[in-house]
Design an enzyme around this catalytic site. Sequence first.
Site, PDB file in Angstrom:
ATOM      1  N   ARG A   1     -26.252   7.233 -11.723  1.00  0.00           N
ATOM      2  CA  ARG A   1     -25.436   8.400 -11.366  1.00  0.00           C
ATOM      3  C   ARG A   1     -25.136   9.296 -12.553  1.00  0.00           C
ATOM      4  O   ARG A   1     -25.083  10.508 -12.415  1.00  0.00           O
ATOM      5  CB  ARG A   1     -24.125   7.922 -10.729  1.00  0.00           C
TER       6      ARG A   1
ATOM      7  N   GLY B   1     -19.893   2.048   2.552  1.00  0.00           N
ATOM      8  CA  GLY B   1     -20.220   0.777   3.186  1.00  0.00           C
ATOM      9  C   GLY B   1     -21.561   0.214   2.769  1.00  0.00           C
ATOM     10  O   GLY B   1     -22.100  -0.680   3.435  1.00  0.00           O
TER      11      GLY B   1
ATOM     12  N   GLU C   1     -11.252  -1.533  -9.145  1.00  0.00           N
ATOM     13  CA  GLU C   1     -11.374  -0.332  -9.966  1.00  0.00           C
ATOM     14  C   GLU C   1     -10.235  -0.210 -10.979  1.00  0.00           C
ATOM     15  O   GLU C   1     -10.360   0.527 -11.972  1.00  0.00           O
ATOM     16  CB  GLU C   1     -11.414   0.916  -9.055  1.00  0.00           C
TER      17      GLU C   1
ATOM     18  N   GLU D   1       0.866  -1.184   0.000  1.00  0.00           N
ATOM     19  CA  GLU D   1       0.000   0.000   0.000  1.00  0.00           C
ATOM     20  C   GLU D   1       0.898   1.229   0.000  1.00  0.00           C
ATOM     21  O   GLU D   1       1.737   1.370   0.885  1.00  0.00           O
ATOM     22  CB  GLU D   1      -0.897  -0.032   1.241  1.00  0.00           C
TER      23      GLU D   1
END
Lengths: 506, 506
Positions: B331, B85, B472, B71
Amino acid sequence: MTVQLSRRNILKSTALAAAGFIPAAAAIAQTTKIPSQWDETTDIIIVGSGFAGLSAAVGASNTGAKVIVLEKMPTIGGNSVINAGDMCAVGTPQQAAKNVKDSPELLAQDMLRNGLFLNDPKKVKFVAEHANDNYKWLVDEIGVEFMPVVGFTGGHSVPRAVTTTAGSGSGIIMPLAAYLKKKGIEPRTRNYVERIYRDDNGRVVGLCVREGYRFGKEGSGRPKNIQATKAVLLAHGGFGADVKYRSLLDPKLTEIFKTTNQPGATSEMWKEAARIGGMMIQSDWIQCTPWNNPLEKGMGYTWNFGQYVAGEAGIWVNTEGKRFVNENANRKVRADAILVEQGKGLKAVAVANKAATASLEGRRPGFMDKALKDNLIKQYDSLDALAADWKMPADTLKASIAQLNGYFKDGKDPQFGRIVKDLKPMEEGPWYAMEMSPKVHHCMGGLATTIDGKVLDVSTLEPIPGLYAAGEATGGTHGAVRMGTNAILDCLVMGRAAGTAAATQG
Amino acid sequence: MTVQLSRRNILKSTALAAAGFIPAAAAIAQTTKIPSQWDETTDIIIVGSGFAGLSAAVGASNTGAKVIVLEKMPTIGGNSVINAGDMCAVGTPQQAAKNVKDSPELLAQDMLRNGLFLNDPKKVKFVAEHANDNYKWLVDEIGVEFMPVVGFTGGHSVPRAVTTTAGSGSGIIMPLAAYLKKKGIEPRTRNYVERIYRDDNGRVVGLCVREGYRFGKEGSGRPKNIQATKAVLLAHGGFGADVKYRSLLDPKLTEIFKTTNQPGATSEMWKEAARIGGMMIQSDWIQCTPWNNPLEKGMGYTWNFGQYVAGEAGIWVNTEGKRFVNENANRKVRADAILVEQGKGLKAVAVANKAATASLEGRRPGFMDKALKDNLIKQYDSLDALAADWKMPADTLKASIAQLNGYFKDGKDPQFGRIVKDLKPMEEGPWYAMEMSPKVHHCMGGLATTIDGKVLDVSTLEPIPGLYAAGEATGGTHGAVRMGTNAILDCLVMGRAAGTAAATQG
């Protein structure tokens, strides 16, 4: 340390090379060892002989640079030579004769609006600002002949389409080729690019070409390494005919979609340009035409009826006899609308009467006679006969036409917002009808380039030294939707600019 | 011959390597010489510690593989840990309690329809079919706790959103991290990937990492070469916070757009994966949220009011007091509609009364009190007071609400097609209002991968040996538009599958 050369690997490679062994690695390596000796050397190598490639060759050679043009197919011109020959131009005598008020700003607005603002605004501005001098250059310097009329194409807010007297893109390709021939440049057909050589400094320095290549026959032709001391310019066009590649980017576009493209519109150069680090943008925007005749192979010619007769002065209906879209909306809007009708089990039919054919006949004399003789458009004495033949309710069809005629009289279409100024109501027969079905047509996305055609690197987002591109191989000019007639404009303007920059900046 | 090794170049390189010289070429070369010695060796290296990275780590480690998770930021979880969430799930007890009829097929249909059929149908099917067992896996094996209620999110045709009791993505990230810790796996923070090593056979064999890296400080940290004997798995997320990269792909998304993303959502790994030949698809599809509060930085928390209060049981109006969109559309539809209103100089305002907050309060207790106290949502005793404060005509606002109340009673919205079943008309105050303004949120496109996460090569369109990806960072699951709550589902399902495949197939 970050990145270390492995001495063992290098020594191993050297031993293998000495033994004449070509490692499998070469096929996947993202850079390629440049040849120790070149078979030929020139200033600029241009890949592709369509609008972009040939105008790039003119731009480059006019600076005095030595230019080679390569074409993988047996004949020159790619999709350009079978293109309709309708070109977007602003401020032409053709527009003046019809009192059309136009400007580069209006064209740029149309491009951005139809492109869903996914376009590169700098490219849009550049192309729009050259829509006048590009026309003049073709007429005055290249010797292209255009018809005296102007056409109104989907998505544009005013008529802008000028048409070659040849009635196709060959009316531009052939004069460009003749112009280049006088300068000693003849495109080399059957020359397939197998490798782009990018050296250890990141510069593109040449190509490995297969001379005498036969399209579809992998490994055919004799390999030849050509060095480009200034630049390689990619004008290889789109991949509309490549089902595997296009459906990876847009899974809808499987083999059930036919294409208007020539068979050579495949992805080899897209893959090779990406392999050496060329950045691709917006490649998933692949345009389908709305108005192709499913009875014809490829582009055919009767799409003119859908666009310039029924689309400009007639009506589009489904087989329920109902209008379903603005007949002169942009290609995406119309193609999607037809797919929706087809999804309901209906067909999309272009309908017009004889009077509506006048404008097209002015540009393409004899068109209707030929299409009727070829049985690609059908003629009827009455709307009843037409409706019966297409199994649609005659009353609904007549009501749809009556309603649209009313809009023609009012000069306003409240149903779908079509621009319906100066149109004559359709009253008398004979009537004509033709089915329309979308075909894969144009790749809006492609290599990310600067205004002068420098290709960006995927890693640095900076130009790759020695690599230029123009035309359908690039992305950014059209955004989400290319307007009809804007391909020629884009290819010629950006091609010439890139060719000039490649020769002067290298 | 096709491609020849140049002996002279190899010998030159060997001499330079012997002299300890690292050529500049390393920075641009599309393959990178692998280190002669590795500093560390493991089976699987996973890049990224969000939903995809951690579920991949679970999948890989459950096969017995040795796993390292990297990370680059100082804390784990990336965008996932600040995520809402809310997770899409099918066949949950929460749906059963509300008698919601749902199926994987219905979810797949919703995904394809909202994705404009740009999605990879195989990925859609895979994700939808695992929308039930993924929920069970989280609850039964990972120990995630969900609220007993179900939410209705834009684009879905039925309520499917289950919400962690933590009220954010940390409610999934932390249990995953705890699960992994028990197996001896702790993500290594401040570990920036500088290079992916792809060897001469085309296999990805390891990474060059900077340990102790400080985000934004180029060149910080100590370089370390880690070998992955089985695979490298990329789960580095999107680039929503990277203005230069995103505006190259979608020129609209300049710095005037704020983002919901954490600052580390930048493009370094996108460029590096592309540099070594990873194929990118549909990267120009970058989602803006519709409902973020411009008073908050980043994602904030009051978007819940726009989505789950006003969007589910209230109304969205412009500052003319008029409804302008289906408040629960996908969206893209809603974000685009707000941009259109903003283009007219108007604002988009989410409005609801106290009764409309009940469902959200069930999932996020204390939400309204906090938002009012933070001055992010405003409260009014009457619609007149609300209208006056937002400078909108009170009559128009009241008429818009009265009309929508009528639709609530009828169970049908003929104006915008919103699903309005089982909703109570808004009659009594107090009333609440909040401005909404789009922010850059999610990258739909990314690396082209197989169902089990193998990354395709730009040149061969075949998997790159040793390279996997999920989440993603990949494209194909969502097509043109990701539905709300589907990011967690996609990341967890595809991450776990890719991790398992990487460990077992390598």
